[in-house]
Design a protein around this motif. Structure first.
Motif, PDB file in Angstrom:
ATOM      1  N   UNK A   1       0.770  -1.122   0.044  1.00 36.94           N
ATOM      2  CA  UNK A   1       0.005   0.182   0.068  1.00 36.94           C
ATOM      3  C   UNK A   1       0.891   1.419   0.009  1.00 36.94           C
ATOM      4  N   UNK A   2       0.374   2.258  -0.235  1.00 36.74           N
ATOM      5  CA  UNK A   2       1.020   3.792  -0.342  1.00 36.74           C
ATOM      6  C   UNK A   2       1.830   3.917   0.804  1.00 36.74           C
ATOM      7  N   UNK A   3       1.226   3.831   1.988  1.00 37.39           N
ATOM      8  CA  UNK A   3       1.749   4.183   3.270  1.00 37.39           C
ATOM      9  C   UNK A   3       2.637   3.034   3.920  1.00 37.39           C
ATOM     10  N   UNK A   4       2.622   1.932   3.153  1.00 35.92           N
ATOM     11  CA  UNK A   4       3.274   0.816   3.880  1.00 35.92           C
ATOM     12  C   UNK A   4       5.046   0.974   3.727  1.00 35.92           C
ATOM     13  N   UNK A   5       5.655   0.570   4.588  1.00 39.70           N
ATOM     14  CA  UNK A   5       7.204   0.651   4.682  1.00 39.70           C
ATOM     15  C   UNK A   5       7.634  -0.723   4.199  1.00 39.70           C
ATOM     16  N   UNK A   6       8.405  -0.921   2.870  1.00 41.97           N
ATOM     17  CA  UNK A   6       8.741  -2.247   2.462  1.00 41.97           C
ATOM     18  C   UNK A   6       9.565  -2.823   3.586  1.00 41.97           C
ATOM     19  N   UNK A   7       9.518  -4.092   3.696  1.00 43.18           N
ATOM     20  CA  UNK A   7      10.157  -4.904   4.676  1.00 43.18           C
ATOM     21  C   UNK A   7      11.568  -4.998   4.503  1.00 43.18           C
ATOM     22  N   UNK A   8      11.963  -4.761   3.100  1.00 39.62           N
ATOM     23  CA  UNK A   8      13.507  -4.653   2.959  1.00 39.62           C
ATOM     24  C   UNK A   8      14.111  -3.275   3.275  1.00 39.62           C
ATOM     25  N   UNK A   9      13.531  -2.345   3.780  1.00 36.63           N
ATOM     26  CA  UNK A   9      14.019  -1.120   4.130  1.00 36.63           C
ATOM     27  C   UNK A   9      13.925  -1.009   5.683  1.00 36.63           C
ATOM     28  N   UNK A  10      14.902   0.092   6.085  1.00 34.04           N
ATOM     29  CA  UNK A  10      14.923   0.197   7.651  1.00 34.04           C
ATOM     30  C   UNK A  10      14.600   1.876   7.748  1.00 34.04           C
ATOM     31  N   UNK A  11      13.301   2.211   8.130  1.00 32.76           N
ATOM     32  CA  UNK A  11      13.179   3.510   8.125  1.00 32.76           C
ATOM     33  C   UNK A  11      12.751   4.147   9.505  1.00 32.76           C
ATOM     34  N   UNK A  12      13.313   5.081   9.986  1.00 30.85           N
ATOM     35  CA  UNK A  12      14.437   6.047   9.388  1.00 30.85           C
ATOM     36  C   UNK A  12      15.728   5.445   9.576  1.00 30.85           C
ATOM     37  N   UNK A  13      16.544   5.917   8.981  1.00 26.22           N
ATOM     38  CA  UNK A  13      18.297   5.902   9.133  1.00 26.22           C
ATOM     39  C   UNK A  13      18.789   4.617   8.570  1.00 26.22           C
ATOM     40  N   UNK A  14      18.179   3.737   7.820  1.00 23.56           N
ATOM     41  CA  UNK A  14      18.563   2.602   7.140  1.00 23.56           C
ATOM     42  C   UNK A  14      18.463   2.366   5.688  1.00 23.56           C
ATOM     43  N   UNK A  15      18.615   1.389   4.977  1.00 23.24           N
ATOM     44  CA  UNK A  15      18.516   1.385   3.648  1.00 23.24           C
ATOM     45  C   UNK A  15      17.237   1.629   3.010  1.00 23.24           C
ATOM     46  N   UNK A  16      17.040   2.186   1.984  1.00 26.37           N
ATOM     47  CA  UNK A  16      15.860   2.682   1.307  1.00 26.37           C
ATOM     48  C   UNK A  16      15.959   1.897  -0.135  1.00 26.37           C
ATOM     49  N   UNK A  17      15.592   0.664  -0.361  1.00 29.33           N
ATOM     50  CA  UNK A  17      15.563  -0.106  -1.606  1.00 29.33           C
ATOM     51  C   UNK A  17      15.160   0.586  -2.917  1.00 29.33           C
ATOM     52  N   UNK A  18      14.183   1.441  -2.767  1.00 32.65           N
ATOM     53  CA  UNK A  18      13.367   1.894  -3.806  1.00 32.65           C
ATOM     54  C   UNK A  18      13.591   3.354  -3.928  1.00 32.65           C
ATOM     55  N   UNK A  19      14.150   4.122  -3.151  1.00 28.36           N
ATOM     56  CA  UNK A  19      14.425   5.545  -3.305  1.00 28.36           C
ATOM     57  C   UNK A  19      14.618   5.932  -4.700  1.00 28.36           C
ATOM     58  N   UNK A  20      14.219   6.897  -5.292  1.00 25.86           N
ATOM     59  CA  UNK A  20      14.795   7.402  -6.479  1.00 25.86           C
ATOM     60  C   UNK A  20      16.123   8.053  -6.352  1.00 25.86           C
TER      61      UNK A  20
END
Length: 224
Positions: free
Chosen positions: A68-87
């Motif tokens: 969903x739009x507001x769902x944080x991907x399980x592969x991310x660590x937010x905040x302060x960690x990897x953002x796998x789909x960041x542009x």
């Protein structure tokens, strides 16, 4: 006729997350290669139509639940960690350069190379890309300094155009704080000539209060 791939059973644990991140990174690399080929090609319309059909079939293989739009991907660590789909920094994003960011003694440094897909004037990067790169880098500088925040003001000065397909060097540094406000500077240069500023920026970031964080990011798990 292609048969859609089915999702394997969900695995738990750090090892499975790293395996998934590796697969996402590989796919992101190939997608960026596809994007680069797409914006460079002088192929015939027939070839383009044939490739479009193939891409549609590949897209159809990405089955399973969509986040969903507001769902944080399980592969991310937010905040302060990897953002796998960041542009900007996402290894899995077909849009990202992607930028590699590391801490320094007084801030952060980033390295990337913009491609033809990031073009503004012929041969040079789009000015909006410069803003996006510095916004991301300066945000990382806030986090590294222990004062994570969100952008409220970003002022850029474009000194020279940014050449494409040229290794770039980005710097971000916190220069001061005022209650919840964090003042940050940023620069973009080439790696070959770090003394010549291409773009410089001054920004103000603000640390949102916990209630605001919960409202903005409902998918963020509360700290335990």
């Amino acid at each position: 006729m292609h048969t859609p791939l089915t999702e394997p059973p969900a695995e738990a644990g750090a090892e499975s997350l790293e395996h998934r991140r590796a697969a996402i990174t590989r796919l992101g690399h190939e997608l960026r290669a596809l994007v680069d080929a797409t914006v460079r090609t002088a192929a015939s319309p027939d070839t383009l139509d044939r490739v479009a059909d193939g891409v549609r079939q590949v897209t159809g293989q990405l089955t399973g639940r969509r986040r969903a739009r507001t769902e944080i991907p399980e592969v991310d660590r937010f905040p302060g960690g990897p953002r796998m789909y960041s542009p900007v920094v996402g290894a899995g994003s077909p849009l990202a350069p992607p930028v590699r960011i590391t801490p320094t003694d007084d801030g952060v440094i980033g390295h990337c190379t913009l491609g033809i897909a990031h073009e503004g004037p012929p041969g040079y990067g789009h000015g909006g890309m410069s803003a996006m790169l510095l916004d991301e880098l300066m945000g990382h500088a806030c986090t590294v300094a222990g004062t994570p925040g969100m952008t409220v003001s970003l002022q850029l000065r474009y000194h020279r155009p940014i050449p494409l397909e040229t290794p770039l060097r980005l710097l971000g540094r916190v220069t001061g704080t005022d209650n919840r406000k964090v003042h940050v500077t940023g620069t973009i240069t080439t790696q070959e000539d770090p003394a010549t500023h291409l773009v410089t920026a001054d920004g103000v970031f603000i640390a949102p209060d916990p209630e605001r964080v919960r409202a903005l990011f409902p998918g963020l798990q509360p700290e335990t």
